[in-house]
Design an enzyme around this catalytic site. Sequence first.
Site, short mmCIF file in Angstrom:
data_model
loop_
_atom_site.label_atom_id
_atom_site.label_comp_id
_atom_site.label_asym_id
_atom_site.label_seq_id
_atom_site.Cartn_x
_atom_site.Cartn_y
_atom_site.Cartn_z
N ASP A 1 19.12 28.15 -27.72
CA ASP A 1 17.83 28.13 -27.01
C ASP A 1 17.98 27.65 -25.57
O ASP A 1 17.02 27.70 -24.79
CB ASP A 1 16.84 27.19 -27.72
CG ASP A 1 16.57 27.62 -29.15
OD1 ASP A 1 16.39 28.83 -29.36
OD2 ASP A 1 16.54 26.75 -30.03
N ASP B 1 11.05 28.67 -30.89
CA ASP B 1 12.18 29.04 -31.74
C ASP B 1 11.79 28.82 -33.21
O ASP B 1 10.88 28.06 -33.51
CB ASP B 1 13.38 28.15 -31.36
CG ASP B 1 14.52 28.27 -32.34
OD1 ASP B 1 14.96 29.40 -32.58
OD2 ASP B 1 14.98 27.23 -32.86
N CYS C 1 3.21 1.68 2.88
CA CYS C 1 4.44 0.88 2.74
C CYS C 1 5.49 1.68 1.97
O CYS C 1 6.67 1.71 2.35
CB CYS C 1 4.16 -0.41 1.98
SG CYS C 1 3.06 -1.56 2.81
N CYS D 1 0.84 -1.20 0.00
CA CYS D 1 0.00 0.00 0.00
C CYS D 1 0.87 1.25 0.00
O CYS D 1 2.10 1.17 0.09
CB CYS D 1 -0.94 0.02 1.20
SG CYS D 1 -0.10 0.29 2.77
N ASP E 1 15.48 23.91 -30.29
CA ASP E 1 16.31 22.76 -30.66
C ASP E 1 17.80 23.06 -30.66
O ASP E 1 18.62 22.16 -30.82
CB ASP E 1 15.91 22.25 -32.05
CG ASP E 1 16.44 23.16 -33.16
OD1 ASP E 1 16.40 24.40 -32.98
OD2 ASP E 1 16.90 22.64 -34.19
#
Length: 734
Positions: free
Chosen positions: A627, A423, A16, A13, A623
């Site tokens: 950036d 971008d 636990c 559970c 990318d």
Amino acid sequence: MKKGIFPITGMMCAVCSNTVEKTAASQPGVSSAEVNFANSSLSLEWNPKETSPEKVAEAIREAGYDMIIEKSEKEAVEKKERADEEEYLSMKRKTILAWVLTIPLSALCMLHIHFPGDAWVYMVITLAVMLFCGAGFYRRGFKALISKAPNMDSLVAVSTAVSFLYSLAVTIFPEFVTAHGLNADLYYEGAAMIIAFVLTGKLMETRSRHNTGVALKALMGLQPTEAMLITPDGERRVVDISQIKKGDLIAVRPGEKIPADGIVTEGISGVDESMLTGEPVKVEKRPGDKVTAGTINGIGSFVMRASEVGAETQLSRIIRAVREAQGSKAPVQRLVDKISAVFVPTVMALSILTLIVWIFIGNVSVGIVAAVSVLVIACPCALGLATPTAMMVGIGRGARNGILVKDAAALERLAKVNLLAIDKTGTLTEGRPRVTATLFAESLSENEKTTLLALTLGAEQNSIHPLSEALCDYISSEGIKAIAPDKFDYIPGKGIICSYDGNRYEIGAFSAERAEESAEMKTEGEKWLAEGAGLVAVYKEDEIRLIFRVEDKVRPDAATSITILKKLGIETVLLTGDRLSTARHIASQTSIDHIEAQMLPAGKQDFVKREMKEGDIVAMAGDGINDTQALAEADVAIAMGSGSDIAIETAQLTITGGKLSSIPKAVGLARATLKVIRENLFWAFIYNIIGIPLAAGVLFPLGLMLNPMFASAAMALSSVCVVGNSLRLNKMKI
């Protein structure tokens, strides 16, 4: 500091998982420990000078659980899967036996069928169910009680023990019980039924939780196990994937999975890269092309040189990222963890209070039934599973669709994003400039045109300018052979100056002033510039002779993606270092309303920071290395998978196929996941808020009293409902 993810077994559970987490976090040298109950894993960060996973595992075993440590993550996961399967089969056998014994017992008790020694027969059957089928509840439950960290097993152990002991007292001393005004009813079937129902619920929950990790298992299944190694003497032999090293030559036959990241050195084939891009069309691979581990070769054969092997391959990084993401916790989960930590002690206190109130009212028998029902109906598991199961399914579905989520918190934040800074180059556009048109001076003959192109090709082959590749590709595609210039000089900021056949040539930026003598070339050049195109001009003795129009095409899915984002209530802003005319041209093709042009990397970061200060939840998609600052600043960083490694490392989400249409899908997935989490938490809280008072007997004056066996059935059902609701994410439209 070192990091690792280790499978945990024995957790039943959410309480636990809290116990395991606290145990691991309290060890010297451990700086971070997070347990995900849904996939039974521990994300650990430790100082190797002070501790080790083995020492942490020893402490966890002392707490009553087990931590699996193997040489590789794959071996650890496989060992855990074997352990889970054994546990599941054992639980299945116990559940079947529990029902085989409980059904006739319940039928006899409920139908009030009496025979000599019936109470003793009921007691023996119940004891068999408790000792053979429910032994784990008592072992774990009472151990947790002794260590002052009661869990769900403790609730089951105490409630069934109370029911059994009360019934045993009635069986042995019936006159004593009735003499003290107590009800002489037997509750043997209640204790047996509680164990049967809880086992059934756990069995269903275990199987459902197994399904939440299907995406990760599918990814791991992509990893090849063998490779055809080409030895230095030319011999070919099949070896285990672990024996492949960087620089090795590997033969890949038709239909095989590519065993490592690398470069094709011989042969031509088509490769199925759908696991990275989501596109079913095979990609042609020739010498010099990159290939990725886990992708599937088509009908051709080729030889490749391994560049990344083992844990360094892109597939391994994706698997590791998905595991870490599924093991991470969303902010909402931390609040639930705090509630779960005090849940069981609170329920036990309420159970005792219920018994005291009923004793005060004067009905001890009802008080015992109510107290047992309170213990049984309470379900910390539903609370504990509400967030992690939804996150696991959501992150897994994202991975299958090329959306790689690095942590759960990012998925939660993405659902709330209202502004996307994006971008241009490589994100909105394809990132591959191409020549889309040419314009020659009217006076040139066909032979002069060919010579001009051939000389340009010969000069640009030695250039490092970003547009050189586009020019070379275009001229080569026309079937023209390069002519080497007699002299060559590259001047940064101006271009190439060279000579051929006694004439001086210059290849550089288009200048309207230098095109004054050709009205057509000046007019067309200025028009192309206004449309945002990049222009490269070729001058002969300072007279313009040729203009190349170079464009980085907008991704085919860009306009549709921006439109969908607008419908989702997300404003899109174009951030670019390019000139304003180019930015406007791109924006006009994609329906972007707001533009920030000629921006340096720091400027992009400042823009993101400013918008966040104004209260926007900002996502940044990019990318390139330029950036990275803005990506690091944003609430959610999205990297296009075709971009630089540093951008991908900085981002919390990676679009592995580089498809822009995956961004609105990611937003849709995040919102659907958050919606399911809210539904799960609502169900879990409402279930306990309604169920516990009902079990305590608040409706007893109306003649309604919840039997412990029905309470246990409701408890079992609550966890299954939460997991089942989370699995709906696999089929929800995003």
